[in-house]
Design a protein around this motif. Structure first.
Motif, PDB file in Angstrom:
ATOM      1  N   TRP A   1       3.826  10.466 -13.167  1.00  0.00           N
ATOM      2  CA  TRP A   1       5.046   9.926 -12.593  1.00  0.00           C
ATOM      3  C   TRP A   1       5.195   8.472 -13.029  1.00  0.00           C
ATOM      4  O   TRP A   1       4.287   7.887 -13.612  1.00  0.00           O
ATOM      5  CB  TRP A   1       5.009  10.017 -11.065  1.00  0.00           C
ATOM      6  N   ARG A   2       6.330   7.883 -12.722  1.00  0.00           N
ATOM      7  CA  ARG A   2       6.569   6.468 -12.983  1.00  0.00           C
ATOM      8  C   ARG A   2       6.948   5.789 -11.661  1.00  0.00           C
ATOM      9  O   ARG A   2       7.873   6.240 -10.972  1.00  0.00           O
ATOM     10  CB  ARG A   2       7.700   6.277 -14.011  1.00  0.00           C
ATOM     11  N   PHE A   3       6.209   4.736 -11.346  1.00  0.00           N
ATOM     12  CA  PHE A   3       6.534   3.927 -10.168  1.00  0.00           C
ATOM     13  C   PHE A   3       7.180   2.643 -10.657  1.00  0.00           C
ATOM     14  O   PHE A   3       6.598   1.919 -11.466  1.00  0.00           O
ATOM     15  CB  PHE A   3       5.280   3.624  -9.351  1.00  0.00           C
ATOM     16  N   ILE A   4       8.379   2.336 -10.163  1.00  0.00           N
ATOM     17  CA  ILE A   4       9.182   1.244 -10.712  1.00  0.00           C
ATOM     18  C   ILE A   4       9.603   0.284  -9.607  1.00  0.00           C
ATOM     19  O   ILE A   4      10.105   0.704  -8.553  1.00  0.00           O
ATOM     20  CB  ILE A   4      10.438   1.794 -11.420  1.00  0.00           C
TER      21      ILE A   4
ATOM     22  N   PRO B   1      -2.302  19.217  -6.700  1.00  0.00           N
ATOM     23  CA  PRO B   1      -1.188  19.418  -5.769  1.00  0.00           C
ATOM     24  C   PRO B   1      -1.599  19.139  -4.330  1.00  0.00           C
ATOM     25  O   PRO B   1      -2.650  19.591  -3.876  1.00  0.00           O
ATOM     26  CB  PRO B   1      -0.829  20.898  -5.982  1.00  0.00           C
ATOM     27  N   TRP B   2      -0.789  18.348  -3.632  1.00  0.00           N
ATOM     28  CA  TRP B   2      -0.952  18.007  -2.225  1.00  0.00           C
ATOM     29  C   TRP B   2      -2.144  17.091  -1.955  1.00  0.00           C
ATOM     30  O   TRP B   2      -2.439  16.777  -0.814  1.00  0.00           O
ATOM     31  CB  TRP B   2      -1.058  19.265  -1.354  1.00  0.00           C
ATOM     32  N   GLN B   3      -2.857  16.674  -2.960  1.00  0.00           N
ATOM     33  CA  GLN B   3      -3.967  15.743  -2.753  1.00  0.00           C
ATOM     34  C   GLN B   3      -3.426  14.321  -2.664  1.00  0.00           C
ATOM     35  O   GLN B   3      -2.777  13.838  -3.575  1.00  0.00           O
ATOM     36  CB  GLN B   3      -4.985  15.846  -3.879  1.00  0.00           C
ATOM     37  N   GLN B   4      -3.713  13.662  -1.557  1.00  0.00           N
ATOM     38  CA  GLN B   4      -3.172  12.323  -1.341  1.00  0.00           C
ATOM     39  C   GLN B   4      -3.996  11.272  -2.070  1.00  0.00           C
ATOM     40  O   GLN B   4      -5.221  11.366  -2.158  1.00  0.00           O
ATOM     41  CB  GLN B   4      -3.153  12.002   0.155  1.00  0.00           C
ATOM     42  N   GLN B   5      -3.318  10.277  -2.600  1.00  0.00           N
ATOM     43  CA  GLN B   5      -3.975   9.131  -3.203  1.00  0.00           C
ATOM     44  C   GLN B   5      -3.238   7.865  -2.765  1.00  0.00           C
ATOM     45  O   GLN B   5      -2.068   7.910  -2.355  1.00  0.00           O
ATOM     46  CB  GLN B   5      -3.983   9.243  -4.730  1.00  0.00           C
ATOM     47  N   THR B   6      -3.917   6.744  -2.858  1.00  0.00           N
ATOM     48  CA  THR B   6      -3.358   5.480  -2.385  1.00  0.00           C
ATOM     49  C   THR B   6      -3.306   4.474  -3.530  1.00  0.00           C
ATOM     50  O   THR B   6      -4.309   4.279  -4.234  1.00  0.00           O
ATOM     51  CB  THR B   6      -4.184   4.911  -1.228  1.00  0.00           C
ATOM     52  N   LEU B   7      -2.165   3.845  -3.700  1.00  0.00           N
ATOM     53  CA  LEU B   7      -1.954   2.831  -4.721  1.00  0.00           C
ATOM     54  C   LEU B   7      -1.759   1.481  -4.034  1.00  0.00           C
ATOM     55  O   LEU B   7      -1.230   1.408  -2.917  1.00  0.00           O
ATOM     56  CB  LEU B   7      -0.723   3.161  -5.567  1.00  0.00           C
ATOM     57  N   TYR B   8      -2.172   0.425  -4.711  1.00  0.00           N
ATOM     58  CA  TYR B   8      -2.054  -0.920  -4.147  1.00  0.00           C
ATOM     59  C   TYR B   8      -1.392  -1.848  -5.157  1.00  0.00           C
ATOM     60  O   TYR B   8      -1.650  -1.764  -6.363  1.00  0.00           O
ATOM     61  CB  TYR B   8      -3.440  -1.479  -3.775  1.00  0.00           C
TER      62      TYR B   8
ATOM     63  N   LYS C   1       0.853  -1.189   0.000  1.00  0.00           N
ATOM     64  CA  LYS C   1       0.000   0.000   0.000  1.00  0.00           C
ATOM     65  C   LYS C   1       0.886   1.237   0.000  1.00  0.00           C
ATOM     66  O   LYS C   1       1.757   1.385   0.847  1.00  0.00           O
ATOM     67  CB  LYS C   1      -0.904  -0.013   1.238  1.00  0.00           C
ATOM     68  N   LEU C   2       0.655   2.110  -0.953  1.00  0.00           N
ATOM     69  CA  LEU C   2       1.512   3.285  -1.111  1.00  0.00           C
ATOM     70  C   LEU C   2       0.650   4.541  -1.144  1.00  0.00           C
ATOM     71  O   LEU C   2      -0.194   4.714  -2.030  1.00  0.00           O
ATOM     72  CB  LEU C   2       2.321   3.176  -2.403  1.00  0.00           C
ATOM     73  N   ALA C   3       0.832   5.418  -0.169  1.00  0.00           N
ATOM     74  CA  ALA C   3       0.120   6.695  -0.115  1.00  0.00           C
ATOM     75  C   ALA C   3       1.056   7.796  -0.606  1.00  0.00           C
ATOM     76  O   ALA C   3       2.175   7.945  -0.105  1.00  0.00           O
ATOM     77  CB  ALA C   3      -0.346   6.993   1.305  1.00  0.00           C
ATOM     78  N   ILE C   4       0.639   8.556  -1.609  1.00  0.00           N
ATOM     79  CA  ILE C   4       1.478   9.602  -2.188  1.00  0.00           C
ATOM     80  C   ILE C   4       0.699  10.914  -2.258  1.00  0.00           C
ATOM     81  O   ILE C   4      -0.531  10.934  -2.299  1.00  0.00           O
ATOM     82  CB  ILE C   4       1.972   9.217  -3.600  1.00  0.00           C
ATOM     83  N   ALA C   5       1.442  12.011  -2.275  1.00  0.00           N
ATOM     84  CA  ALA C   5       0.862  13.344  -2.467  1.00  0.00           C
ATOM     85  C   ALA C   5       1.832  14.147  -3.311  1.00  0.00           C
ATOM     86  O   ALA C   5       3.036  14.218  -3.008  1.00  0.00           O
ATOM     87  CB  ALA C   5       0.615  14.038  -1.130  1.00  0.00           C
ATOM     88  N   ASP C   6       1.365  14.732  -4.386  1.00  0.00           N
ATOM     89  CA  ASP C   6       2.202  15.480  -5.312  1.00  0.00           C
ATOM     90  C   ASP C   6       2.492  16.874  -4.766  1.00  0.00           C
ATOM     91  O   ASP C   6       1.581  17.634  -4.453  1.00  0.00           O
ATOM     92  CB  ASP C   6       1.509  15.579  -6.673  1.00  0.00           C
ATOM     93  N   GLN C   7       3.781  17.213  -4.652  1.00  0.00           N
ATOM     94  CA  GLN C   7       4.186  18.533  -4.176  1.00  0.00           C
ATOM     95  C   GLN C   7       4.604  19.455  -5.317  1.00  0.00           C
ATOM     96  O   GLN C   7       5.058  20.570  -5.076  1.00  0.00           O
ATOM     97  CB  GLN C   7       5.348  18.387  -3.187  1.00  0.00           C
ATOM     98  N   HIS C   8       4.469  18.984  -6.553  1.00  0.00           N
ATOM     99  CA  HIS C   8       4.917  19.758  -7.704  1.00  0.00           C
ATOM    100  C   HIS C   8       3.723  20.085  -8.598  1.00  0.00           C
ATOM    101  O   HIS C   8       3.105  19.205  -9.176  1.00  0.00           O
ATOM    102  CB  HIS C   8       5.962  18.970  -8.512  1.00  0.00           C
ATOM    103  N   ARG C   9       3.407  21.324  -8.718  1.00  0.00           N
ATOM    104  CA  ARG C   9       2.252  21.726  -9.520  1.00  0.00           C
ATOM    105  C   ARG C   9       2.488  21.488 -11.016  1.00  0.00           C
ATOM    106  O   ARG C   9       1.540  21.366 -11.787  1.00  0.00           O
ATOM    107  CB  ARG C   9       1.939  23.207  -9.285  1.00  0.00           C
TER     108      ARG C   9
END
Length: 222
Positions: A53-56, A106-113, A40-48
């Motif tokens: 992105w790429r998750f590897i 920007p700054w909105q958190q989302q969760t990846l599984y 489970k990965l929770a991310i929030a973008d800090q770059h407007r």
């Protein structure tokens, strides 16, 4: 998930959400296991300025990998891939397992599984990159791999030609050893699936798996 039965809908339930444990900074190593592992990965973008992105995953030899990612509309999409699935199933056509990740705001958190199942050693080491950073990283990876595989291939051909010219079997055995080592490494690094019969995963798996056996036999003959 020792019984390999949990679905994505079930993993979203509170009783399973509370079962997740924080990963260490060094990454997650699970060795050999028949269980399924959920990440489970929770991310929030800090770059407007960056909305993709790429998750590897750093480990290229994952047999089954299910990704549940948010698309550009904010809906979850399911990507089913891995070494035992056709190469066309990959979200990004590359030797490692990479996925497109879209940030909503920007700054909105989302969760990846992610769900990982593998008969090989299980490593969950991973990293998130911008598209620019991904291409820079890919350039370095390709340069290093080209040098390594190129050097081994040249040595293989040199010894093969030397064995033919001098009629000495010892050089041919060494050339066979190098060829099988290249094949084994190419399978492990994902290049065998990328260049050779990408939609025939079982054949690639047999070639890659048997290469070490042939390499050992060639070494004994050498």
């Amino acid at each position: 998930d020792p019984e390999n039965r949990l679905t994505f809908e079930e993993i979203l339930q509170p009783q399973w959400q509370s079962a997740f444990e924080p990963a260490s900074v060094q990454g997650v190593q699970r060795g050999f296991s028949q269980s399924s592992f959920w990440l489970k990965l929770a991310i929030a973008d800090q770059h407007r300025w960056q909305d993709q992105w790429r998750f590897i995953f750093s480990f290229p030899n994952i047999h089954r990998l299910d990704a549940y990612l948010l698309d550009s509309n904010g809906n979850y999409r399911h990507v089913e891939t891995g070494n035992l699935t056709p190469y066309s199933s990959r979200d990004v056509a590359m030797t490692r397992f990479a996925f497109n990740v879209y940030t909503q705001a920007p700054w909105q958190q989302q969760t990846l599984y992610f769900r990982i199942r593998s008969s090989a050693a299980i490593s969950l080491d991973s990293q998130m990159m911008s598209i620019k950073g991904y291409h820079e990283w890919l350039f370095d990876e390709v340069a290093i791999s080209t040098f390594m595989y190129g050097a081994l291939t040249i040595m293989c051909l040199y010894n093969l030609l030397l064995g033919i010219a001098m009629r000495e079997k010892i050089y041919s055995y060494y050339a066979l050893f190098l060829a099988t080592v290249v094949s084994a490494f190419a399978f492990y690094d994902g290049y065998l699936q990328h260049f050779l019969l990408p939609d025939f995963t079982r054949i690639n798996y047999i070639i890659g798996g048997s290469s070490l056996g042939f390499a050992f036999m060639a070494l004994l003959a050498y």
